[in-house]
Design an enzyme around this catalytic site. Sequence first.
Site, PDB file in Angstrom:
ATOM      1  N   ASP A 131       0.807  -1.223   0.000  1.00 18.67           N
ATOM      2  CA  ASP A 131       0.000   0.000   0.000  1.00 18.67           C
ATOM      3  C   ASP A 131       0.839   1.272   0.000  1.00 18.67           C
ATOM      4  O   ASP A 131       0.474   2.279   0.617  1.00 18.67           O
ATOM      5  CB  ASP A 131      -0.933  -0.004   1.218  1.00 18.67           C
ATOM      6  CG  ASP A 131      -2.089  -0.972   1.051  1.00 18.67           C
ATOM      7  OD1 ASP A 131      -2.680  -0.989  -0.047  1.00 18.67           O
ATOM      8  OD2 ASP A 131      -2.393  -1.707   2.000  1.00 18.67           O
ATOM      9  N   ASP A 192      -7.015  -4.862  -4.379  1.00 17.55           N
ATOM     10  CA  ASP A 192      -6.720  -3.522  -3.858  1.00 17.55           C
ATOM     11  C   ASP A 192      -5.422  -2.952  -4.431  1.00 17.55           C
ATOM     12  O   ASP A 192      -5.260  -1.730  -4.547  1.00 17.55           O
ATOM     13  CB  ASP A 192      -6.567  -3.545  -2.336  1.00 17.55           C
ATOM     14  CG  ASP A 192      -7.558  -4.425  -1.603  1.00 17.55           C
ATOM     15  OD1 ASP A 192      -7.937  -5.480  -2.146  1.00 17.55           O
ATOM     16  OD2 ASP A 192      -7.914  -4.086  -0.466  1.00 17.55           O
TER      17      ASP A 192
END
Length: 407
Positions: A131, A192
């Site tokens: 991320d 994601d």
Amino acid sequence: MLYVKKLASLYPLLLIPLLYASTAVALPEERSLNDLFSPLIPSKFHAIASTQNPSRYPHYTTQDSGKWVYIDADTWTTGFFPGTLYLLAERTKLCKGAGKGEWDQEHWLDLGRSWSTGMLKLTQGNKAQHDQGFLSYPFVEELKVNPRNETAIKAVNDFAAILAARFSPLVGTTRSWDHDIYGPNDWPVIIDNMMNFELLFISSGLTNNPTLKSIARAHADTTIKNQFREDGSTWQVVTYNDATGDVIRKYTKQGYDNSSTWARGQAWAIHGYADMYKLTGDDDYLQTARRSAEYFLSHTPSNNIVPWDFNSPEDLADTSAASVAAAGLLILAKVEKNLRNRAKWTRSAINLLKGTIDFAWAPTWDSILSNATSHHPNNNQRTGLVYGDYYFVQAANELVKQGLASC
């Protein structure tokens, strides 16, 4: 007041119930949609940004009182709060100073910079795994304001280097998690991850390193091949064999079951592939964004309250999925070549925003929205989420930038 502007000239091929043939016609039930630009939004963020210690960051809220729960900087969501402060700086410029006069663009930028400072230590290594794109958000926004800011340039390049180091040419993806829930030698990739690759393109431009773009495209191509079902829905997780590149299993961690479609994952796919098409012009990415959007919209109830999982029998919503999808649909509309599709994506984004406001507007909470679901319903359901708020603000700003709303 929220207006739809000049859409008749933009979309002459389609009669749109919500978009009337006028240069400036108010949307139905515009009082609800006006909350997109409510003064409550900057007031809430200003109250937190000006009084809390910017070494701990809002993550999710309590269910009962809607108060933020704070986390240490070394967490994947920390970029969203300072990122939203930058979006509010952008909004002040877009809206020509609308809102409280003393909170001008420079004031919001100062707050964004202050809250970003606590994240600089993460550029030398962090626990956010894949991320890195989310962590980079405030620094990317700073470069839009000041492209020569050396601190932001270094942060963006450092985060990009961390992400690029997670790439396997054999598998053809960056690794999402450091370990799979099934085995230590597996290579898990979650949908994601598609949200992280604009970072690589930006860093590629800053460093003149084309390899970073190649990594992003390889991951996107491999994900199209293995992470989508025939109907355009997605598995949240695909695990590869790190020695052969073969697919081992497909499953969910945050959705209902391994054959279901987790709504926020599907929203990540819309937004991520719209971004990839914007960055590359590759039609495969446009087609994938379209397929992702078609599935999401065809499985969203008519009240536009997005469920936590499209196949779950439980009555549980996720307003963060709605916000991500709305923002992604507006990006898709902006780059869409087909006028009929462009009108559909725009109308659908507005409908999602309206349904979310009607359902989850939370005036007394710290967050803008309630009724988000972070993980499986045993963990953080009916809560506010900092990233749900981020994409809600992003979507509203995008309406203004596209000339579809005034604030």
